[in-house]
Write a protein that holds these residues in place. Structure first.
Motif, mmCIF file in Angstrom:
data_model
loop_
_atom_site.group_PDB
_atom_site.id
_atom_site.type_symbol
_atom_site.label_atom_id
_atom_site.label_comp_id
_atom_site.label_asym_id
_atom_site.label_seq_id
_atom_site.Cartn_x
_atom_site.Cartn_y
_atom_site.Cartn_z
ATOM 1 N N PRO A 1 0.841 -1.204 0.000
ATOM 2 C CA PRO A 1 0.000 0.000 0.000
ATOM 3 C C PRO A 1 0.878 1.256 0.000
ATOM 4 C CG PRO A 1 -0.030 -1.058 2.154
ATOM 5 C CD PRO A 1 0.745 -1.956 1.257
ATOM 6 N N SER A 2 0.400 2.302 -0.627
ATOM 7 C CA SER A 2 1.250 3.488 -0.762
ATOM 8 C C SER A 2 1.207 4.395 0.460
ATOM 9 C CB SER A 2 0.838 4.300 -1.995
ATOM 10 O OG SER A 2 -0.421 4.897 -1.791
ATOM 11 N N PHE A 3 0.205 4.224 1.309
ATOM 12 C CA PHE A 3 0.101 5.141 2.453
ATOM 13 C C PHE A 3 -0.713 4.491 3.566
ATOM 14 C CE2 PHE A 3 -4.316 6.520 2.805
ATOM 15 C CZ PHE A 3 -4.832 5.896 1.690
ATOM 16 N N GLY A 4 -0.715 5.184 4.699
ATOM 17 C CA GLY A 4 -1.624 4.811 5.788
ATOM 18 C C GLY A 4 -1.042 3.819 6.771
ATOM 19 N N TYR A 5 -1.828 3.593 7.821
ATOM 20 C CA TYR A 5 -1.405 2.738 8.923
ATOM 21 C C TYR A 5 -2.057 1.358 8.811
ATOM 22 C CZ TYR A 5 -0.042 1.829 13.807
ATOM 23 O OH TYR A 5 0.525 1.331 14.950
ATOM 24 N N GLY A 6 -3.099 1.276 7.972
ATOM 25 C CA GLY A 6 -3.821 0.011 7.819
ATOM 26 C C GLY A 6 -4.303 -0.499 9.157
ATOM 27 N N ASP A 7 -4.084 -1.786 9.408
ATOM 28 C CA ASP A 7 -4.479 -2.343 10.709
ATOM 29 C C ASP A 7 -3.285 -2.387 11.657
ATOM 30 O OD1 ASP A 7 -2.968 -4.229 9.453
ATOM 31 O OD2 ASP A 7 -4.476 -5.818 9.447
ATOM 32 N N LEU B 1 4.277 12.208 4.722
ATOM 33 C CA LEU B 1 4.176 11.671 3.365
ATOM 34 C C LEU B 1 3.318 10.405 3.326
ATOM 35 C CD1 LEU B 1 5.211 12.018 0.437
ATOM 36 C CD2 LEU B 1 7.092 10.507 1.026
ATOM 37 N N SER C 1 1.128 9.375 5.592
ATOM 38 C CA SER C 1 -0.027 9.448 6.505
ATOM 39 C C SER C 1 0.145 8.472 7.667
ATOM 40 C CB SER C 1 -1.339 9.131 5.775
ATOM 41 O OG SER C 1 -1.571 10.044 4.756
ATOM 42 N N TRP C 2 1.305 8.530 8.277
ATOM 43 C CA TRP C 2 1.626 7.635 9.392
ATOM 44 C C TRP C 2 1.265 8.352 10.697
ATOM 45 C CZ3 TRP C 2 2.835 2.652 9.180
ATOM 46 C CH2 TRP C 2 3.348 2.031 10.327
ATOM 47 N N PRO C 3 0.495 7.699 11.576
ATOM 48 C CA PRO C 3 -0.069 8.428 12.723
ATOM 49 C C PRO C 3 0.910 8.642 13.873
ATOM 50 C CG PRO C 3 -0.783 6.146 12.764
ATOM 51 C CD PRO C 3 0.045 6.297 11.525
ATOM 52 N N PRO D 1 -5.396 8.581 14.774
ATOM 53 C CA PRO D 1 -5.038 9.992 14.605
ATOM 54 C C PRO D 1 -3.884 10.163 13.615
ATOM 55 C CG PRO D 1 -5.248 9.446 16.924
ATOM 56 C CD PRO D 1 -5.313 8.156 16.174
ATOM 57 N N GLY D 2 -4.062 11.088 12.706
ATOM 58 C CA GLY D 2 -3.007 11.356 11.731
ATOM 59 C C GLY D 2 -3.046 10.418 10.541
ATOM 60 N N SER D 3 -3.971 9.474 10.512
ATOM 61 C CA SER D 3 -3.995 8.522 9.413
ATOM 62 C C SER D 3 -5.395 8.336 8.810
ATOM 63 C CB SER D 3 -3.451 7.172 9.883
ATOM 64 O OG SER D 3 -3.282 6.321 8.780
ATOM 65 N N ARG D 4 -6.352 7.960 9.646
ATOM 66 C CA ARG D 4 -7.672 7.674 9.072
ATOM 67 C C ARG D 4 -8.752 7.687 10.153
ATOM 68 N NH1 ARG D 4 -9.334 2.369 10.066
ATOM 69 N NH2 ARG D 4 -7.303 1.451 10.411
ATOM 70 N N ILE E 1 -6.614 10.703 5.947
ATOM 71 C CA ILE E 1 -6.007 12.023 6.134
ATOM 72 C C ILE E 1 -4.758 12.088 5.264
ATOM 73 C CG2 ILE E 1 -5.031 13.608 7.837
ATOM 74 C CD1 ILE E 1 -6.678 11.967 9.950
ATOM 75 N N GLU F 1 -0.448 15.580 1.886
ATOM 76 C CA GLU F 1 0.554 15.709 0.824
ATOM 77 C C GLU F 1 -0.054 15.432 -0.542
ATOM 78 O OE1 GLU F 1 3.499 16.858 0.675
ATOM 79 O OE2 GLU F 1 3.618 17.221 2.823
ATOM 80 N N GLU G 1 -6.263 3.366 -4.418
ATOM 81 C CA GLU G 1 -6.420 3.149 -2.976
ATOM 82 C C GLU G 1 -7.418 4.132 -2.384
ATOM 83 O OE1 GLU G 1 -2.559 2.195 -0.756
ATOM 84 O OE2 GLU G 1 -1.856 2.951 -2.679
#
Lengths: 300, 533
Positions: A155-161, A246, A248-250, B213-216, B240, B243, B255
């Protein structure tokens, strides 16, 4: 440790008291560009922003002594709660990046040092210099394009689970700079130790190569390597800011950036204090490790 | 004969089938997950929406909460939401609302008039500063309650559980006040519990599920939502993503289902044969401008202000720097405003006229002024750099003063500037927008220019008491044209908001108030949505 924390607290307080912009003005900037003077006045009163700086600093220090970092202006939640919520993702990212850097950087530097001037040595050093000079932001985007968009592996971004799939790209991107530095430092440290008299003596006494490397070479080079690891590990929390934004890492980094732009001073103070504390703890651990690796240091 | 009849019947049947097929293709599909994007920052400010004016936080408000009125993004006007009917007193001071009897909070509690009264009281809590107070203070007695002088808000009267009477301080259209995101309705007694700050409860089509927080932020369909047959999707993930480049990759990688585009991406997407098929463009209610402080002597002369409007080639800047992602501004009110004059023309580019006006005003050799601006790519220093040589041609020297966004919004209301560049909300309510040029509006509120014009004031006051919407808009139209002539600002452009969306996403609304803020209950995904969602 306590004087450092006090000095940092004072510094942040002074900086945020001097620089223009306030929490209320950031709300207008973030909203529709309109202002309600009465709400602004009320807000300054509610958060104690109408009091003189020395009074605010005094109450901050008193609260800090009771381990109370105050309340966020934005969320009206305890700062400690917000920091704890964000600390683990950043630590996870920093630990993963450091593990990658150590697992690849140290052996690379070692191998390069054992064969100085070889093709492997030259390639490793060119890669190391490149790794140090490439901007993280660009590298992150490149990684996204290659591994997410083109290959579709991750995945290109995010924290997922919270699993490893979402961790790989940001961690690898974050690891590039410390990896490069570790490779260079390890190479320099090993080369330095290799030219030492005790190595020559050990060789002339017929010590086998494996024992020479593990017992003499590695142990002596490790002091410099651990210093670099410690410094890099400490600063990774700060470096993670760009990566967290970049991808979206929390983490703590993105919280810090947002809080600075929103002038949410209690959160800024708390986040910086946490980063400082992290740095101090890592340094203490490194100092302890020195003594374990080289008992001469503790005797000294 | 029979053959012809058979052929015609077959054709008719095929045509009908085609219509039916196309109708079924437009039939909203139930279920699925939408991955939406919140692009205005790297986190949400707060989950307590009564405390936030930030656009970024509206992404949450729209999913979880409801207000007395809602903004209809298709019709571009406010509509009743938590009430089914409203009647106004002849003096337009008192409004009686028949509340919905089918609205349930996410904790299963049925909404009553008490919840609305308590929500408004919370916004006005003495000693607290909730940003919604700006709008609720229009209700009679709200300020007294906030100041601790009264136990209740006098203007809020519960007739019965589902009838509420609201009295205002002056004749207003309450729709624009009570549709604001910071006037959301919470269940009585819940909002000040600690758990509410991290687990909000509302009346919206989706209930809170998870926040990283900071992600979704993830919300799930609320089965007891009052909207007929809505919402369509089972789950919405609000990602969220501050960028732009990261958003671009995520969108192309399928995605996320939408992406708000900046000028550079707008060009790339328009030139891409596939991506260009799914782009939504809207003229938003934001006017980009350079405001002149009339405390600075040269700006006290209308001819100087007009000269600046003539001296800048706005069209060229919009084309070259803005990549056509903006509409040329005519005056203050935006294109979608009901008071916008469609016959009005913007200032033409005429440097010779600018020079003549400057000479008339006593500045034949020009003058120098300072322009405070942020780094914003659409209304910041990049634009300032473009206007410097244009103004230099007519003898005006501009000194750029770069500041951070939070600083701009501190120095401007404080009057600590000669001129400033900003993107300011100029709608959707034309009355509220025009208030910023009314002489009785303070500089710290929004009359940043200290604009003071008797003719404008007369038109504005007449609009305030106009008996019908048409008459009000007509007066405001005249006032807006007067503003154009008075040129208290350099009218640059109106934002063209552009959103790219995936082909499987449907139901997007051309919301001119803020395109990125969508009514999620109207969105749905067809079978083309990537598997695994």
């Amino acid at each position: 440790m306590i004087p450092t924390i006090l000095a940092v607290s004072l510094l942040i307080f002074v900086i945020f008291s001097v620089i223009p912009g306030s929490f209320t003005s950031s709300l207008i900037a973030d909203g529709k560009g309109r202002n309600d003077p009465k709400v602004v006045e009320q807000m300054n009163k509610e958060f104690g922003l109408d009091k003189p700086v020395y009074q605010r600093f005094g109450s901050y220090i008193i609260n800090l002594a009771q381990l109370d970092l105050g309340q966020s202006f934005r969320t009206r939640q305890p700062v400690t709660h917000m920091l704890l919520e964000r600390a683990w993702p950043t630590m996870k990212l920093a630990i993963a990046a450091m593990v990658i850097a150590i697992l690849i950087g140290v052996p690379l530097g070692f191998v390069a040092a054992l064969k100085p001037g070889s093709l492997l040595d030259t390639t490793t050093m060119i890669a190391a210099v490149s790794g140090l000079s490439l901007p993280q932001f660009w590298l992150g985007l490149l990684a996204m394009y290659v591994f997410a968009l083109t290959l579709g592996w991750l995945p290109s971004f995010g924290y997922g689970d919270g699993g490893i799939r979402n961790l790989i790209l940001p961690a690898v991107t974050l690891s590039v700079a410390p990896l490069a530095l570790l490779a260079r430092t390890t190479r320099a440290a090993v080369l330095d130790v290799m030219s030492a008299d005790f190595i020559r003596t050990a060789r002339s006494k017929g010590m086998n190569a494996y024992r020479l490397v593990t017992w003499h070479l590695m142990r002596n080079a490790l002091v410099l390597i651990i210093t670099t690891v410690g410094l890099q590990f400490g600063s990774l929390m700060g470096q993670a800011v760009v990566i967290e934004k970049l991808f979206s890492w929390p983490g703590l980094g993105s919280l810090l950036v947002d809080s600075v732009s929103m002038r949410d001073i209690p959160v800024v103070q708390g986040a910086i204090l946490m980063i400082v504390l992290w740095f101090l703890i890592i340094n203490t651990v490194v100092d302890v490790l020195y003594a374990v690796i080289d008992p001469r240091i503790s005797h000294g | 004969m029979y053959k012809r009849f058979a052929l015609q019947s077959t054709l008719a049947a095929m045509l009908l089938a085609g219509v039916a097929m196309s109708a079924s293709a437009e039939e909203p599909r139930k279920g699925g997950t939408i991955n939406f994007v919140a692009p205005y920052g790297s986190s949400f400010g707060t989950l307590d929406n009564q405390a936030s004016p930030a656009t970024q936080d509206e992404f949450v408000t729209k999913a979880i909460h409801r207000r007395l009125y809602a903004w209809d993004g298709n019709a571009n006007k406010p509509v009743l939401d938590l009430a089914t009917e409203v009647s106004a007193s002849p003096d337009r001071l008192t409004y009686t609302y028949k509340l919905r009897q089918d609205a349930y909070f996410h904790n299963d509690k049925k909404m009553t008039a008490d919840d609305i009264i308590d929500s408004y009281k919370r916004i006005m809590t003495p000693g607290k500063a909730y940003t919604g107070a700006r709008y609720i203070s229009a209700i009679k007695g709200a300020s007294d309650y906030s100041d601790g002088k009264a136990k209740d808000i006098a203007g809020l009267k519960k007739i019965d559980d589902f009838t509420l009477e609201i009295t205002f301080n002056e004749p207003v259209n309450p729709a624009f006040q009570l549709m604001q995101p910071s006037t959301v309705i919470y269940p009585s007694g819940e909002a000040d519990k600690d758990s509410f700050k991290s687990h909000p409860i509302g009346l919206g089509p989706y209930k809170f599920a998870e926040y990283v927080p900071g992600s979704r932020l993830t919300v799930e369909k609320w089965d007891k939502f009052y909207g007929a047959d809505k919402p369509h999707a089972d789950k919405i993930n609000i990602m969220i993503m501050g960028e732009a480049s990261a958003r671009d990759v995520a969108f192309r990688n399928k995605e996320v289902d939408v992406s708000v585009l900046g000028p550079a991406q707008y060009v790339a997407y328009k030139n891409d044969p596939e991506l260009s098929k799914n782009i939504l463009e809207v003229a938003e209610v934001y006017t980009r401008l350079v405001g002149f402080n009339t405390d600075f002597k040269p700006f006290q002369d209308k001819r100087v202000r007009q000269a600046i409007n003539y001296a800048i080639d706005s069209d060229l800047i919009i084309k070259r720097l803005g990549k056509d992602k903006a509409y040329r501004a005519v005056s203050w009110l935006p294109l979608s405003s009901p008071a916008f004059d469609k016959a009005a023309k913007p200032y033409p580019y005429d440097p010779e006229k600018a020079k003549a006006l400057l000479k008339e005003a006593g500045y034949p050799d020009g003058f120098e002024f300072e322009l405070t601006a942020t780094q914003n790519e659409s209304w910041g220093l990049t634009i300032v750099e473009a206007i410097i040589p244009m103004l230099d041609k007519v003898g005006i020297k501009v000194k750029a003063k770069p500041v951070e966004a939070a600083v701009l919004s501190e120095v401007v209301p404080a009057g600590d500037f000669q001129s400033f560049m900003w993107s300011l909300e100029s709608g959707p309510d034309p009355m509220t927008a025009m208030q910023c040029f009314y002489s009785k509006t303070s500089q710290s509120a929004c009359n940043y220019y200290k604009f003071n014009n008797k003719d404008f004031d007369k038109l504005y006051e007449a609009a305030l008491s106009a008996p019908t919407e048409e008459q009000k808009n007509d007066l405001l139209r005249q006032a807006n044209n007067l503003l154009q002539d008075e040129a208290p600002v350099w009218f640059f452009n109106y934002n063209k908001a552009v959103m790219a969306y995936q082909p499987w996403l449907h139901g997007l609304q051309p919301n001119s108030a803020e395109l990125a803020i969508q009514s999620y209950e109207q969105l749905w995904v067809d079978e083309g949505v990537p598997s695994g969602r």
